[in-house]
Every structure is written in C-alpha cells, then in structure tokens.
Motif scaffolding. Structure first.
Motif, short mmCIF file in Angstrom:
data_model
loop_
_atom_site.label_atom_id
_atom_site.label_comp_id
_atom_site.label_asym_id
_atom_site.label_seq_id
_atom_site.Cartn_x
_atom_site.Cartn_y
_atom_site.Cartn_z
N SER A 80 -10.27 13.37 -4.02
CA SER A 80 -9.04 13.13 -3.27
C SER A 80 -9.18 11.94 -2.34
O SER A 80 -10.30 11.55 -1.98
CB SER A 80 -8.67 14.37 -2.46
N LEU A 81 -8.06 11.39 -1.98
CA LEU A 81 -8.01 10.30 -1.00
C LEU A 81 -6.88 10.61 -0.03
O LEU A 81 -5.69 10.54 -0.41
CB LEU A 81 -7.78 8.95 -1.67
N GLN A 82 -7.24 10.98 1.17
CA GLN A 82 -6.25 11.21 2.22
C GLN A 82 -5.96 9.89 2.90
O GLN A 82 -6.89 9.25 3.42
CB GLN A 82 -6.77 12.23 3.22
N MET A 83 -4.71 9.50 2.92
CA MET A 83 -4.33 8.20 3.48
C MET A 83 -3.38 8.43 4.65
O MET A 83 -2.29 8.98 4.47
CB MET A 83 -3.66 7.35 2.40
N ASN A 84 -3.81 8.04 5.83
CA ASN A 84 -3.01 8.19 7.04
C ASN A 84 -2.67 6.82 7.62
O ASN A 84 -3.30 5.82 7.29
CB ASN A 84 -3.79 9.01 8.07
N VAL A 85 -1.69 6.82 8.48
CA VAL A 85 -1.25 5.59 9.15
C VAL A 85 -1.07 4.48 8.13
O VAL A 85 -1.63 3.38 8.26
CB VAL A 85 -2.23 5.16 10.28
N LEU A 86 -0.30 4.76 7.11
CA LEU A 86 -0.13 3.80 6.03
C LEU A 86 0.63 2.57 6.50
O LEU A 86 1.51 2.65 7.37
CB LEU A 86 0.60 4.45 4.86
N LYS A 87 0.26 1.45 5.92
CA LYS A 87 0.84 0.16 6.26
C LYS A 87 1.48 -0.44 5.00
O LYS A 87 1.06 -0.13 3.88
CB LYS A 87 -0.24 -0.79 6.78
N PRO A 88 2.44 -1.32 5.16
CA PRO A 88 3.03 -1.96 3.98
C PRO A 88 2.00 -2.65 3.09
O PRO A 88 2.15 -2.66 1.86
CB PRO A 88 4.01 -2.97 4.59
N GLU A 89 0.95 -3.16 3.69
CA GLU A 89 -0.09 -3.83 2.90
C GLU A 89 -0.93 -2.86 2.08
O GLU A 89 -1.77 -3.29 1.29
CB GLU A 89 -0.98 -4.70 3.78
N ASP A 90 -0.75 -1.57 2.26
CA ASP A 90 -1.41 -0.58 1.43
C ASP A 90 -0.67 -0.36 0.10
O ASP A 90 -1.16 0.35 -0.77
CB ASP A 90 -1.52 0.76 2.16
N THR A 91 0.49 -0.97 -0.03
CA THR A 91 1.26 -0.83 -1.26
C THR A 91 0.48 -1.38 -2.45
O THR A 91 0.03 -2.52 -2.44
CB THR A 91 2.60 -1.56 -1.13
N ALA A 92 0.31 -0.53 -3.47
CA ALA A 92 -0.48 -0.91 -4.64
C ALA A 92 -0.47 0.25 -5.63
O ALA A 92 -0.01 1.35 -5.31
CB ALA A 92 -1.91 -1.22 -4.25
N VAL A 93 -0.98 -0.01 -6.80
CA VAL A 93 -1.32 1.06 -7.73
C VAL A 93 -2.74 1.48 -7.41
O VAL A 93 -3.64 0.65 -7.31
CB VAL A 93 -1.20 0.60 -9.19
N TYR A 94 -2.92 2.79 -7.23
CA TYR A 94 -4.23 3.33 -6.89
C TYR A 94 -4.85 4.01 -8.10
O TYR A 94 -4.19 4.78 -8.81
CB TYR A 94 -4.09 4.33 -5.74
N TYR A 95 -6.12 3.72 -8.29
CA TYR A 95 -6.86 4.23 -9.43
C TYR A 95 -8.11 5.00 -8.96
O TYR A 95 -8.73 4.59 -7.98
CB TYR A 95 -7.35 3.10 -10.32
N CYS A 96 -8.46 6.04 -9.67
CA CYS A 96 -9.77 6.64 -9.46
C CYS A 96 -10.66 6.29 -10.66
O CYS A 96 -10.16 5.99 -11.75
CB CYS A 96 -9.69 8.14 -9.25
N ALA A 97 -11.94 6.32 -10.42
CA ALA A 97 -12.88 5.96 -11.47
C ALA A 97 -14.20 6.68 -11.24
O ALA A 97 -14.55 7.03 -10.11
CB ALA A 97 -13.11 4.45 -11.50
N GLN A 98 -14.92 6.88 -12.33
CA GLN A 98 -16.22 7.54 -12.28
C GLN A 98 -17.32 6.50 -12.44
O GLN A 98 -17.30 5.68 -13.37
CB GLN A 98 -16.33 8.58 -13.39
N TYR A 99 -18.30 6.59 -11.54
CA TYR A 99 -19.44 5.68 -11.60
C TYR A 99 -20.43 6.15 -12.65
O TYR A 99 -20.41 7.31 -13.07
CB TYR A 99 -20.08 5.61 -10.22
N ARG A 100 -21.34 5.28 -13.03
CA ARG A 100 -22.30 5.58 -14.09
C ARG A 100 -23.46 6.44 -13.62
O ARG A 100 -24.22 6.93 -14.45
CB ARG A 100 -22.85 4.28 -14.66
N GLY A 101 -23.61 6.63 -12.31
CA GLY A 101 -24.74 7.38 -11.80
C GLY A 101 -24.39 8.22 -10.59
O GLY A 101 -23.22 8.38 -10.24
N TYR A 102 -25.42 8.77 -9.96
CA TYR A 102 -25.23 9.69 -8.84
C TYR A 102 -24.59 9.02 -7.63
O TYR A 102 -23.77 9.63 -6.94
CB TYR A 102 -26.58 10.27 -8.41
#
Length: 125
Positions: A80-102
C-alpha cells in the motif's frame, strides 16, 4: 510469474489523501522488495517509495518524504501507499512493481521485474 493490480486512485483536492493498494497474484511477494513509482504526462517514470521484503527498510523520494507512507502485508500479498497532503504536482499514473530480490537499491527503476498497469491520481488545486 506474478500479476500486480493497483487500485485506489482518483481525483482529490490539494491537501487531501488517497490510499493506493497493489494486490499480487500468481506468486507470493513475501521474498521480494516492492516499490511504488509514478509517471506524469511528458515526464519520465520516477521512484516514489520502496520497501524491503519484511518492511524493515523503506525509501522515499525527497518530494514525498513526510507525506507518503509505504507498507506491506505479506499475509495478504499486498503493498500500500498512503498519500497525505497531496499536491497538484503529485498528479500522475502510479505503478507498483516487484523487485528481483529481498531488498532494493534506492532511487532506481532498475531491478524491478514485474509491473502493474497503473492507477491514475489527479490532484486539483
């Protein structure tokens, strides 16, 4: 192979909050670091936050430090990603991804093998 599906995006006024979720299927994410990224129109994709396999280490981009919190629930195979005090510059498409290791290498997109389709976050002024 793992499939990642983001949810929780939407339209919010500046100063508001959103909570993004990333649900994984096909493989447990418990052995892998995970990350959140974003891409605004006309800009390159950038790292927002990352978290190690057990949540013991986290990384935040300077632009979101103190406002965003990344977390994970390995039992539920979610990040999860909790986003507070959002700003107009936070506007974007947000993606999650899995890393190759621990654990992750901070501030880089390299090493992330699996990506979700993204969820739109729009912050109005």
């Amino acid at each position: 192979q793992v499939q990642l599906v983001e949810s929780g995006g939407g339209l919010v006024q500046a100063g508001g909050s959103l909570r993004l979720s990333c649900a994984a299927s096909g493989r447990a994410i418990s052995n892998y670091a995970m990350g959140w990224f974003r891409q605004a129109p006309g800009k390159e994709r950038e790292v927002v936050a990352a978290i190690s396999w057990n949540g013991g280490d986290t990384y935040y981009a300077d632009s979101v430090k103190g406002r965003f919190t990344i977390s994970r629930d390995n039992a539920k195979n979610t990040v999860s990603l909790q986003m507070n005090v959002l700003k107009p510059e936070d506007t974007a498409v947000y993606y999650c991804a899995q890393y190759r290791g621990y654990t992750f290498v901070p501030a880089t997109l390299d090493g992330y093998n699996y990506w979700g389709q993204g969820t739109q976050v729009t912050v109005s002024s």
